[in-house]
Write an enzyme that holds these catalytic residues in place. Structure first.
Site, short mmCIF file in Angstrom:
data_model
loop_
_atom_site.label_atom_id
_atom_site.label_comp_id
_atom_site.label_asym_id
_atom_site.label_seq_id
_atom_site.Cartn_x
_atom_site.Cartn_y
_atom_site.Cartn_z
N ASP A 102 0.82 -1.21 0.00
CA ASP A 102 0.00 0.00 0.00
C ASP A 102 0.85 1.26 0.00
O ASP A 102 0.55 2.24 -0.68
CB ASP A 102 -0.93 0.01 1.21
CG ASP A 102 -2.16 -0.87 1.01
OD1 ASP A 102 -2.27 -1.49 -0.05
OD2 ASP A 102 -3.01 -0.91 1.92
N GLY A 103 1.94 1.26 0.77
CA GLY A 103 2.79 2.44 0.83
C GLY A 103 3.45 2.75 -0.50
O GLY A 103 3.53 3.91 -0.91
N ARG A 107 4.58 18.69 22.05
CA ARG A 107 3.73 19.70 22.67
C ARG A 107 2.45 19.82 21.84
O ARG A 107 2.44 19.46 20.66
CB ARG A 107 4.43 21.06 22.74
CG ARG A 107 4.81 21.63 21.38
CD ARG A 107 5.62 22.90 21.52
NE ARG A 107 5.99 23.44 20.22
CZ ARG A 107 7.05 23.07 19.53
NH1 ARG A 107 7.86 22.14 20.02
NH2 ARG A 107 7.31 23.62 18.35
N ASP A 131 -2.39 17.41 19.27
CA ASP A 131 -1.10 17.08 18.67
C ASP A 131 -1.10 17.35 17.17
O ASP A 131 -0.06 17.56 16.57
CB ASP A 131 -0.76 15.61 18.91
CG ASP A 131 -0.35 15.33 20.35
OD1 ASP A 131 -0.24 16.29 21.13
OD2 ASP A 131 -0.13 14.15 20.69
N THR A 149 -8.78 4.25 6.43
CA THR A 149 -8.24 3.02 7.02
C THR A 149 -6.76 3.16 7.37
O THR A 149 -6.10 2.18 7.69
CB THR A 149 -8.41 1.83 6.06
OG1 THR A 149 -7.83 2.17 4.79
CG2 THR A 149 -9.88 1.50 5.86
N LEU A 205 -7.71 6.14 11.16
CA LEU A 205 -8.29 5.02 11.90
C LEU A 205 -7.58 4.82 13.24
O LEU A 205 -8.22 4.59 14.27
CB LEU A 205 -8.21 3.75 11.07
CG LEU A 205 -8.77 2.47 11.69
CD1 LEU A 205 -10.26 2.62 11.98
CD2 LEU A 205 -8.52 1.27 10.79
N SER A 206 -6.25 4.94 13.24
CA SER A 206 -5.50 4.76 14.48
C SER A 206 -5.77 5.89 15.47
O SER A 206 -5.55 5.73 16.67
CB SER A 206 -3.99 4.68 14.19
OG SER A 206 -3.50 5.91 13.70
#
Length: 287
Positions: free
Chosen positions: A68-69, A153, A172, A183, A187-188
């Protein structure tokens, strides 16, 4: 399809064994296949990962060997050619590169026989402005992430949709993603999963310091603007706009990034052997 161009991630196929087998198989089946290596970056120039000038004019499809990358990075460089991409995954099951090593030859047969569909995946265009002057822009298939540049920070963000104020929060970072990118990083960060065939954008805060921050889904026609706020004690803050985890554009307090649907889209070869729901079920480990 009879004319192919192949992009190989040399880290995933270091001896080019799979690459040579695919080229040989296609040529034995009276097809043309030229090969280019992905991953050699220019310091300056028009591409980041794949030199689209190497692709012959008569190419009908780009085979991407890696994962995928690899497909994600290649897509941004060749999108102006508007050729469909066919991903072969050399690792675990992917969302974009859906065909594994064990299914390569049947998949190639399908393409040669014309037994496939083409999915259109929307992309994003992000333009960074400083005092109303454009300082940089790029496109993304997965997402555009605005975050800090430097020590850990939180950063203040002001968010607008179609020039109307939406909200502000300290976080963040902020992820603006396509359905394809839902996805991925989004998602994360707790964002929802969206079918890749949909056309919409999603804003997902990254570790926001508030209890009422949630992902927001917007129509693809909307225009999102994110303004980078000041740091602690109103000091100038520095940030980065990151495109598909690859290229970055530096930002500082007061800068704005305008994100909208790109005029260009990525074409993905779909062989219909496995639906998105089935891939999702396997990824999530559901029975």
């Amino acid at each position: 399809m009879r004319n192919f161009f192949m992009i190989t991630n040399a880290q995933k196929d270091p001896d080019w064994e799979i690459t040579h087998k695919i080229v040989t198989y296609l040529r034995q089946n009276h097809c043309v296949c030229n090969v280019g290596e992905g991953g050699k970056r220019k310091n300056k120039g028009s591409y980041h990962y794949t030199d689209a000038d190497q692709i012959p004019e008569d190419a009908e499809c780009i085979i991407v060997l890696g994962g995928d990358g690899t497909l994600l990075q290649a897509a941004r460089d060749v999108v102006h050619r508007q050729l469909p991409l066919f991903g072969i995954n050399m690792g675990t099951l992917g969302y974009l590169a859906e065909v594994g090593k064990q299914s390569i030859y049947p998949a190639l047969d399908q393409m040669i026989m014309g037994d496939y569909e083409i999915e259109q995946r929307m992309m994003l265009k992000g333009s960074v402005y400083r005092k109303n002057e454009l300082v940089g822009e790029d496109i993304a298939l997965n997402d555009i992430v605005i975050g800090r540049d430097g020590p850990l920070r939180v950063i203040g963000f002001k968010n607008y949709v179609n020039e109307e104020y939406l909200n502000s929060y300290n976080a963040d970072g902020i992820i603006v993603s396509t359905p394809t990118g839902s996805t991925g990083y989004s998602l994360s960060a707790g964002g929802p999963i969206i079918s890749p065939e949909a056309r919409m954008m999603m804003i997902t805060p990254l570790a926001a310091h508030t209890l009422n921050s949630r992902s927001i889904i917007l129509p693809a026609e909307d225009i999102i603007k994110v303004e980078l706020g000041p740091g602690r004690r109103q000091a100038e803050e520095r940030g980065l706009a990151n495109f598909d985890g690859d290229t970055t554009i530096a930002m500082k307090t007061g800068d704005k990034i305008v994100i909208r649907q790109s005029e260009m889209s990525t074409k993905i070869v779909k062989l219909n052997r496995m639906s998105f729901v089935e891939v999702l079920r396997q990824k999530l480990g559901s029975n």
